[in-house]
Design a protein around this motif. Structure first.
Motif, PDB file in Angstrom:
ATOM      1  N   LEU A 118       0.873  -1.178   0.000  1.00 29.38           N
ATOM      2  CA  LEU A 118       0.000   0.000   0.000  1.00 29.38           C
ATOM      3  C   LEU A 118       0.906   1.222   0.000  1.00 29.38           C
ATOM      4  O   LEU A 118       1.924   1.247   0.694  1.00 29.38           O
ATOM      5  N   ALA A 166      -6.806   1.082   6.641  1.00 31.71           N
ATOM      6  CA  ALA A 166      -7.225  -0.208   7.204  1.00 31.71           C
ATOM      7  C   ALA A 166      -8.095  -0.964   6.207  1.00 31.71           C
ATOM      8  O   ALA A 166      -7.940  -2.176   6.011  1.00 31.71           O
ATOM      9  N   PHE A 215      -6.240  -2.869   3.254  1.00 30.62           N
ATOM     10  CA  PHE A 215      -5.415  -4.071   3.505  1.00 30.62           C
ATOM     11  C   PHE A 215      -6.052  -5.321   2.894  1.00 30.62           C
ATOM     12  O   PHE A 215      -7.264  -5.475   2.911  1.00 30.62           O
ATOM     13  N   THR A 216      -5.199  -6.192   2.333  1.00 26.62           N
ATOM     14  CA  THR A 216      -5.654  -7.501   1.868  1.00 26.62           C
ATOM     15  C   THR A 216      -4.727  -8.529   2.533  1.00 26.62           C
ATOM     16  O   THR A 216      -3.709  -8.144   3.106  1.00 26.62           O
ATOM     17  N   THR A 228      -1.115  -7.951   1.649  1.00 25.87           N
ATOM     18  CA  THR A 228      -0.424  -6.686   1.950  1.00 25.87           C
ATOM     19  C   THR A 228       0.758  -6.929   2.888  1.00 25.87           C
ATOM     20  O   THR A 228       0.582  -7.427   3.993  1.00 25.87           O
ATOM     21  N   LEU A 257       3.269  -0.830   4.052  1.00 26.15           N
ATOM     22  CA  LEU A 257       2.664   0.460   3.726  1.00 26.15           C
ATOM     23  C   LEU A 257       3.810   1.452   3.584  1.00 26.15           C
ATOM     24  O   LEU A 257       4.684   1.518   4.455  1.00 26.15           O
ATOM     25  N   CYS A 302      -0.332  -1.284  10.839  1.00 27.74           N
ATOM     26  CA  CYS A 302       0.465  -2.231  10.039  1.00 27.74           C
ATOM     27  C   CYS A 302       0.854  -3.433  10.878  1.00 27.74           C
ATOM     28  O   CYS A 302       0.731  -4.588  10.435  1.00 27.74           O
ATOM     29  N   ARG A 355      -1.471  -6.162  11.512  1.00 28.66           N
ATOM     30  CA  ARG A 355      -1.773  -6.997  10.339  1.00 28.66           C
ATOM     31  C   ARG A 355      -0.520  -7.654   9.768  1.00 28.66           C
ATOM     32  O   ARG A 355      -0.519  -8.115   8.630  1.00 28.66           O
ATOM     33  N   ALA A 412       2.268  -6.358   8.760  1.00 30.88           N
ATOM     34  CA  ALA A 412       2.925  -5.638   7.658  1.00 30.88           C
ATOM     35  C   ALA A 412       3.938  -4.639   8.206  1.00 30.88           C
ATOM     36  O   ALA A 412       3.898  -4.272   9.383  1.00 30.88           O
TER      37      ALA A 412
END
Ligand code: PLP
Length: 378
Positions: A92, A128, A131-132, A135, A138, A160, A163, A165
């Protein structure tokens, strides 16, 4: 060491051979080994060069990270960082990122199957929602270019990490003198050192700093594997520029504040974008997460022909791309730095044809204001 002291003394062990105060320029591609594998830490200069090592230690110290790495340009630093990811992964990216970042992701990495998706990073809920399961990171610029929008780095880091990331921050505009994203939770900081860090419009270079050793070592492997490293001359010039970063950033900011306030009161100026203005929508956030607001200001004169005329008439503000040098620059983003974006995209981002961007230098502020005055009033 506090940052002003670190800028002067950080990163270096004074030359063991001569005591030289300046880090020597080790203009050597290879290093003699006493026996096979027995050496002083340097074998081949793509892997490591002592001048570059001093720079890499210094930037790690300034950004308060574990591993600092130098690259041949900001784009080389960004592109090497993108190689941390694999086919099928998604990144992202702030919707108003640097044009070169947008280009390399959409025209080059996309062909290798690394997906990128652009979001408004000033809105954590929008991030938010974007996000997949694919992802992995960011990438944010704060403040962004050319509209100086500010994103909440601590909130984005939390989002992040929840999740799985990484948060990557392009800290070119504020530098560690004003903003240290790693201390706000970011995992990786990237720089176009061509701008404020070098500070004299005399070199092209990039830097990266990882908060954790593991990410830093993965990036160090890629730095050596890909090889987009700066030569020792540019590493030295950058070390030299960094010694006065504190003085320069204070001077840029003092002038930018004055210019932004003056523009805000000018009859021909429709809007001014500067996070230091109390009217900026994220002024409080900018003040909270950074020590200063930087030296970039943009303003809209409401008429494309007038904007073009102003850019042509300034004498002290030089008409040029780039930013962050001691000299003041003016540009028309729609026709220069952001010309590669499709018109619809520029419109969606709010980058109008009558928007002017200033990189405010360290000259006498009275001269800067007089220059803008004659250009606006002619
Ligand atoms: C200039 C710039 C870059 C690219 O850096 P180069 O040194 O020109 O390769 C990346 N990000 C930002 C925010 C920039 O201003």
């Amino acid at each position: 060491m506090r940052i002003r002291t670190a800028l002067v003394h950080g990163g270096q062990d004074y030359d063991p051979l001569t005591g030289a105060i300046g880090v020597p320029i080790y203009q050597s591609s290879t290093f003699r080994q006493e026996a096979v594998g027995k050496h002083k830490g340097y074998e081949y200069a793509r892997t490591a060069n002592p001048t570059r090592t001093a720079l890499e230690r210094l930037i790690a110290e300034l950004e308060e990270g574990e591993v600092g790495l130098a690259f041949s340009s900001g784009m080389a630093a960004l592109s090497t960082a993108f190689m941390l990811f694999s086919t099928g992964d998604q990144i992202l990216v702030g919707e108003d990122v640097y044009g070169g970042t947008y280009r390399v992701l959409t025209a080059c990495f996309s062909r290798l199957g690394l997906k990128s998706s652009f979001v408004d990073t000033t809105d954590p809920a929008a991030v938010a929602a974007a996000f997949t399961p694919q992802t992995k990171a960011l990438l944010v610029e704060s403040p962004s270019n050319p509209l100086l929008r500010v994103s909440d780095l601590a909130a984005l880091a939390e989002l992040c990490h929840a999740r799985g990331a990484m948060l990557i921050v392009d800290n070119t505009f504020l530098t560690p003198y004003w903003q240290k994203p790693l201390t706000l939770g970011a995992d990786l900081v990237l720089h176009s050192a061509t701008k404020y860090l070098g500070g004299h419009s005399d070199l092209v270079a990039g830097l990266a700093v990882a908060r954790e050793k593991e990410v830093g070592e993965r990036l160090r492997f890629l730095q050596n594997a890909i090889g987009a490293v700066p030569g020792p001359q540019d590493a030295w010039l950058l070390l030299r520029g960094l010694r006065t970063l504190a003085l320069r950033m204070e001077a840029h900011e003092a002038n930018a504040r004055a210019v932004a306030a003056w523009l805000a009161g000018h009859r021909r100026v429709v809007s001014v974008h500067y996070p230091g203005l109390p009217t900026h929508p994220q002024h409080a956030l900018a003040a909270r997460q950074a020590g200063g607001f930087g030296g970039m200001v943009s303003f809209d004169v409401g008429d494309a022909a007038l904007a073009e005329a102003v850019a042509a008439r300034t004498r002290i503000f030089l008409l040029a791309e780039s930013l962050g040098g001691v000299e003041s620059l003016i540009c028309l983003p729609a026709r220069m730095t952001h010309a590669s974006l499709p018109p619809e995209r520029r419109k969606a981002l709010g980058i109008s044809d009558s928007l002017l961007r200033l990189s405010v230098g360290i000259e006498d502020v009275e001269d800067l204001l007089e220059d803008l005055e004659q250009a606006l009033e002619q």
